[in-house]
Design a protein around this motif. Structure first.
Motif, PDB file in Angstrom:
ATOM      1  N   ASP A 273      20.706   3.750  10.743  1.00 22.32           N
ATOM      2  CA  ASP A 273      21.335   3.702   9.419  1.00 22.32           C
ATOM      3  C   ASP A 273      22.717   4.352   9.417  1.00 22.32           C
ATOM      4  N   GLY A 274      23.224   4.681  10.580  1.00 20.01           N
ATOM      5  CA  GLY A 274      24.588   5.193  10.679  1.00 20.01           C
ATOM      6  C   GLY A 274      24.725   6.696  10.511  1.00 20.01           C
ATOM      7  N   VAL A 275      23.602   7.416  10.509  1.00 21.87           N
ATOM      8  CA  VAL A 275      23.657   8.880  10.342  1.00 21.87           C
ATOM      9  C   VAL A 275      23.649   9.529  11.731  1.00 21.87           C
ATOM     10  N   PRO A 276      24.616  10.398  12.026  1.00 25.70           N
ATOM     11  CA  PRO A 276      24.580  11.088  13.323  1.00 25.70           C
ATOM     12  C   PRO A 276      23.449  12.130  13.311  1.00 25.70           C
ATOM     13  N   ALA A 277      22.361  11.834  13.983  1.00 27.15           N
ATOM     14  CA  ALA A 277      21.197  12.729  14.029  1.00 27.15           C
ATOM     15  C   ALA A 277      20.606  12.597  15.426  1.00 27.15           C
ATOM     16  N   TYR A 278      20.395  13.731  16.084  1.00 28.97           N
ATOM     17  CA  TYR A 278      19.944  13.725  17.483  1.00 28.97           C
ATOM     18  C   TYR A 278      18.852  14.773  17.655  1.00 28.97           C
ATOM     19  N   ALA A 279      17.808  14.415  18.399  1.00 32.15           N
ATOM     20  CA  ALA A 279      16.626  15.271  18.493  1.00 32.15           C
ATOM     21  C   ALA A 279      16.626  16.113  19.757  1.00 32.15           C
ATOM     22  N   THR A 280      16.058  17.313  19.636  1.00 29.14           N
ATOM     23  CA  THR A 280      15.791  18.120  20.816  1.00 29.14           C
ATOM     24  C   THR A 280      14.487  18.886  20.611  1.00 29.14           C
ATOM     25  N   MET A 281      13.706  19.034  21.695  1.00 28.55           N
ATOM     26  CA  MET A 281      12.406  19.697  21.633  1.00 28.55           C
ATOM     27  C   MET A 281      12.290  20.704  22.771  1.00 28.55           C
ATOM     28  N   ASP A 282      11.761  21.896  22.464  1.00 27.89           N
ATOM     29  CA  ASP A 282      11.537  22.898  23.502  1.00 27.89           C
ATOM     30  C   ASP A 282      10.073  22.879  23.934  1.00 27.89           C
ATOM     31  N   ALA A 283       9.553  24.019  24.386  1.00 30.01           N
ATOM     32  CA  ALA A 283       8.178  24.039  24.905  1.00 30.01           C
ATOM     33  C   ALA A 283       7.176  24.110  23.752  1.00 30.01           C
ATOM     34  N   GLY A 284       7.232  23.107  22.900  1.00 32.70           N
ATOM     35  CA  GLY A 284       6.353  23.029  21.742  1.00 32.70           C
ATOM     36  C   GLY A 284       6.574  21.693  21.073  1.00 32.70           C
ATOM     37  N   PRO A 285       5.837  21.400  20.011  1.00 32.24           N
ATOM     38  CA  PRO A 285       5.891  20.065  19.406  1.00 32.24           C
ATOM     39  C   PRO A 285       7.004  19.870  18.374  1.00 32.24           C
ATOM     40  N   HIS A 286       7.686  20.940  17.998  1.00 38.30           N
ATOM     41  CA  HIS A 286       8.667  20.828  16.908  1.00 38.30           C
ATOM     42  C   HIS A 286       9.899  20.044  17.334  1.00 38.30           C
TER      43      HIS A 286
END
Ligand code: DP6
Length: 330
Positions: A273-286
């Motif tokens: 949808d054109g929104v700059p959003a990027y995911a990152t995850m550490d040693a857990g589910p969040h």
């Protein structure tokens, strides 16, 4: 008697640290780059006291013993050795976010402890020495001593000093992080155990290690040019490659749950949808979503609407760890 109180923020790695060049010296095998998060803070008071027989640790009002206390004592022993003292310490620590949420961070904890302990012992140290001290307890903690965007280089086995360095202060670029807290936060394999198991048994570990320097460089270039797309793409690549290496261990280390996958889907839809959003995850589910201030509202709304998500915490970038010294009775 002297006591000192230090506060340090948690940090989120954009280019992840996962793997050790030297386990005993706790030297990272790969370079990492992080952002210090203003919204998650640990505050720790250390008081050395000649009348104590052992170190004492109180976390969020509860007496803590066992492994957590041993890790604290190991750091305090280094400070005592340097100060030429044998006094035990009383350590009072609290987080401004629920410890049981699974966001409890060894990074903010050991950064605050290293700073408070050196100050309480009367040692004259610079930030690099505090960072090196924190790194020996938890490598990500080295980064929480500094504010804004922070790098921790990799090291060769046998190195006797390694401190994090600031890449740019928080004011350089207003990046925001929407932290999606999902239900099964507190039950994962700890990061130390997870990375050691990965490096011992995963056929993908070598590929991960060879990928990291390029990703860390891409992240630093994206910070310098304030390029959210380049930053976000490198961040997602680093997180997914780290988790892929862990999942390929034997047996596999899987930190994701159903809500993790749902949040990853949400982040991809936001981008569509054109929104700059990027995911990152550490040693857990969040799932933590990196975005810009003008998009925080929609990112937060869509994350909250994602199945399995309990709540969100929105954070700006934070400053370095700070300390205050006072004399304590009697
Ligand atoms: C996935 O710093 O907790 O959060 O040095 O063994 O204490 P130790 O590990 P730790 O590992 C953090 C791993 C990570 C990625 C990162 O923060 O870079």
């Amino acid at each position: 008697m002297r006591e000192a109180t230090a506060s340090a923020h948690a940090n989120i790695a954009i280019a992840k640290y996962w793997g050790k060049a030297d386990e005993a010296a706790n030297l990272p095998a790969v370079p990492s780059v992080s952002m210090t998060l203003a919204a998650l803070t640990t505050t720790t008071t250390v008081r050395f006291d000649a009348s104590l027989g052992e170190d004492e640790l109180i976390l969020d009002g509860n007496v803590v013993q066992g492994k957590a206390l041993h890790r604290v004592t190991a750091l305090l022993d280094r400070v005592r050795a340097r100060a030429g003292s044998s006094e035990r310490a009383h350590v009072l620590t609290s987080n401004d976010f629920p410890t049981a949420s699974g966001l409890a961070s060894s990074a903010s904890a050991f950064a605050a402890l290293a700073l408070a302990a050196t100050a309480a012992a009367g040692l004259q140290v610079v930030a690099g020495e505090v960072s090196d001290l924190a790194r020996r307890s938890s490598a990500s903690a080295a980064r929480s001593v500094l504010g804004g965007f922070v790098r921790l280089a990799s090291a060769e086995r046998g190195a006797d000093f390694l401190a994090a360095e600031q890449v740019a202060p928080a004011g350089h670029w207003d990046v925001r992080v929407v932290i999606g807290v999902n239900a099964e936060g507190a039950k994962s394999v700890g990061s130390t155990d997870g990375m050691l198991h990965t490096q011992r048994t995963s056929p993908y570990y070598a590929a991960w290690v060879s990928l990291c320097p390029g990703l860390a460089k891409a992240v630093e270039e994206a910070i310098a040019s304030r390029d959210i797309e380049a930053l976000g793409e490198a961040a997602e690549h680093s997180a997914l490659a780290m988790h892929a290496s862990a999942m390929a261990a034997a047996p596999g280390v899987v930190y994701f749950n159903a809500a993790t996958m749902a949040c990853l889907q949400t982040v991809r839809e936001l981008r569509r949808d054109g929104v700059p959003a990027y995911a990152t995850m550490d040693a857990g589910p969040h799932v933590k979503v990196i975005t810009l201030p003008e998009h925080v509202g929609v990112v937060d709304e869509r994350m909250r609407a994602t199945a399995g998500l309990v709540r969100t915490i929105v954070s700006k970038l934070g400053g370095p760890a700070v300390v205050r010294v006072s004399s304590a009775g009697p």
